[in-house]
Write an enzyme that holds these catalytic residues in place. Sequence first.
Site, short mmCIF file in Angstrom:
data_model
loop_
_atom_site.label_atom_id
_atom_site.label_comp_id
_atom_site.label_asym_id
_atom_site.label_seq_id
_atom_site.Cartn_x
_atom_site.Cartn_y
_atom_site.Cartn_z
N LYS A 174 0.84 -1.21 0.00
CA LYS A 174 0.00 0.00 0.00
C LYS A 174 0.87 1.25 0.00
O LYS A 174 1.68 1.45 0.90
CB LYS A 174 -0.91 -0.01 1.23
N ASP A 226 -3.01 10.08 3.81
CA ASP A 226 -4.38 9.58 4.02
C ASP A 226 -5.12 10.51 4.98
O ASP A 226 -5.00 10.40 6.20
CB ASP A 226 -4.34 8.15 4.60
N LYS A 253 -10.62 12.13 8.77
CA LYS A 253 -10.10 11.68 10.06
C LYS A 253 -10.24 12.81 11.08
O LYS A 253 -10.08 13.98 10.72
CB LYS A 253 -8.62 11.31 9.93
N ASP A 288 1.37 6.27 5.57
CA ASP A 288 0.44 5.27 5.05
C ASP A 288 0.96 4.59 3.78
O ASP A 288 0.22 3.88 3.10
CB ASP A 288 -0.92 5.94 4.81
N ASP A 333 -12.41 6.46 4.00
CA ASP A 333 -11.16 6.27 4.74
C ASP A 333 -10.66 4.82 4.62
O ASP A 333 -9.54 4.50 5.00
CB ASP A 333 -11.36 6.64 6.22
N GLU A 338 -9.52 3.36 2.11
CA GLU A 338 -9.03 3.54 0.74
C GLU A 338 -7.94 2.53 0.39
O GLU A 338 -7.76 2.18 -0.76
CB GLU A 338 -8.50 4.97 0.55
N ARG A 360 -7.61 -0.68 0.95
CA ARG A 360 -8.08 -1.95 0.35
C ARG A 360 -8.54 -1.74 -1.09
O ARG A 360 -8.49 -2.66 -1.90
CB ARG A 360 -9.17 -2.56 1.23
N1 BES Z 1 -4.41 4.04 6.95
C1 BES Z 1 -5.56 3.76 7.73
C2 BES Z 1 -5.29 2.74 8.84
C3 BES Z 1 -4.40 3.17 9.96
C4 BES Z 1 -4.95 3.56 11.16
C5 BES Z 1 -3.03 3.14 9.84
C6 BES Z 1 -4.13 3.93 12.20
C7 BES Z 1 -2.22 3.53 10.88
C8 BES Z 1 -2.75 3.91 12.06
C9 BES Z 1 -6.67 3.23 6.86
O1 BES Z 1 -6.74 3.75 5.58
C10 BES Z 1 -7.96 3.56 7.54
O2 BES Z 1 -8.23 4.71 7.69
N2 BES Z 1 -8.68 2.54 7.97
C11 BES Z 1 -9.91 2.72 8.66
C12 BES Z 1 -10.91 1.74 8.10
C13 BES Z 1 -12.31 1.96 8.57
C14 BES Z 1 -12.87 3.24 7.97
C15 BES Z 1 -13.16 0.78 8.16
C16 BES Z 1 -9.68 2.45 10.14
O3 BES Z 1 -9.03 1.47 10.48
O4 BES Z 1 -10.18 3.24 10.95
ZN ZN Z 2 -4.92 4.44 4.79
ZN ZN Z 3 -7.83 5.56 5.43
#
Ligand code: BES
Ligand code: ZN
Ligand code: ZN
Length: 474
Positions: A242, A247, A254, A265, A324, A326, A328
């Site tokens: 990734k 992000d 966020k 990210d 968020d 994104e 996947r």
């Molecule tokens: N890049 C984030 C995941 C992340 C969170 C990485 C904390 C490092 C530290 C990812 O893109 C994301 O935002 N995931 C969300 C998914 C949710 C919206 C289903 C998450 O984990 O909150």
């Molecule tokens: Zn992310």
């Molecule tokens: Zn995200």
Amino acid sequence: MNTQKQWKNKFQISFVAEDHQKIHELSAGLQRLFCGKYLQHLIFENEEANMSVYIGIGKEPLTTNQIIELAAFASQVMKKHHIKHYDLDVSTFIDEAGVDCLEQVAQGVCLGTFEKYKSYEESLRTFTACFCGIPDLQQRKAKAHIAKGQAIAEGILFARELVNCPSNQLTPMEFAGRLMKKLNSLHCKELSIQLIDADKLKKMGMNALYSVGNSSANLPCFLEIEYTPKPESKNRIGLVGKGVTVDTGGYCLKPSASMAGIKGDMAGAAAVAGAIYALAKNGQKKNVSAFLPMCENRISSGSLLPGDVISSYSGKTIEVMNTDAEGRLILADAVAYAVRKGEVTSVLDIATLTGAVVNMLGFSIAGVLCDQEQLFQQFSKAANRSGEQYHRLPFKKEHEEMIKSEVADVKNVGDSCCGTITAGLFIREFAEQTPWIHLDIAGTAWVDKPIWNYQKTGATGAGVSTIYYFCEEE
Ligand code: BES
Ligand code: ZN
Ligand code: ZN
């Protein structure tokens, strides 16, 4: 780093276990200062008027991480005292863990020189350690292990440098450019690199990646790296990472408190790049390809909106429930491309994918999903060698149900539970029949407080060493 038979430099480091003879030979005064406890150290003038440095290793058998940590500590002590050239007696490690562990010692020595905001290449050039105490018969093997450990460390440091780089300096195209420059510097004819720009992505139907990346004026791109040292073999490992250089969450923005780590990210893509660099540098003989989707996730009139339905490279349609989630989406296209066009026989993806994995396993253990036992065995062996910690998570039919959509083939978020599992299963939809393994490094890619002394606040280079060994194990 090199090997030699005898002490040569003024500073001479030995690793000493609690209660070792060497401690009893010290003067009573020095014995009060040093008893060989893990990570204790003592510097004194020896009979030859050289400086001896003793580093304690405790009394328990050493783990892989401890070997890296002790070696890193040695180079940190030398750095702190501005000693640029020193001898390192590695016989204690060889006695305890065999000559193979010089990979970890070399890795630790290199990692110990790392300083943020300074090019690691410069630090590596400045300090030289000579390895002593290697039996004659093992010299050749030792040299090979040291070279390998050094290549892996360089891969780790390269990944760290990229992940620490702020988003305004590391746009997707800049990221791709730096990887190409670094890999090209190896002048390795088994490596070939192809950069696919945003226009071409659109034409090729990489719409999941394009749709996320179109949120920004800094357009998305995709890097395909092929390493083919064994053209006669049909086996090829696919590595997918990734590469979201920023992000923000997009319209599912966020909260401010979660914005701190948004530049990191792209740690999955950086880990893959670091591993490929080390494999090529070390002339490893396994065919490996990397597929790196790179983009930003921002807010603009080009951004995805919750509720959008998009097509993807595989032909499957996706309901975007949360902008968020994104990572996947872009991995879906990259994995689909890897299994359809990349001629890979197995696929590993690595990503800072979910906050859920951080809540579950913290900052020292990454989450793993895998759908084939043999592949998982290969991975387990690799993780044992690297010392990185991973924990496999289960998945069942009921988890697959959670990402079914009413309006598309899949949706990009599941129910309120099992966030790490459903994120992984979403990606698995695109691996089709190819054996698949998935690493969620959202917790381990970054540390505010180092857990091991070979880490520094910031990027860790998580994944590089395990991926390296994974490709070697194949
Ligand atoms: N890049 C984030 C995941 C992340 C969170 C990485 C904390 C490092 C530290 C990812 O893109 C994301 O935002 N995931 C969300 C998914 C949710 C919206 C289903 C998450 O984990 O909150
Ligand atoms: Zn992310
Ligand atoms: Zn995200």
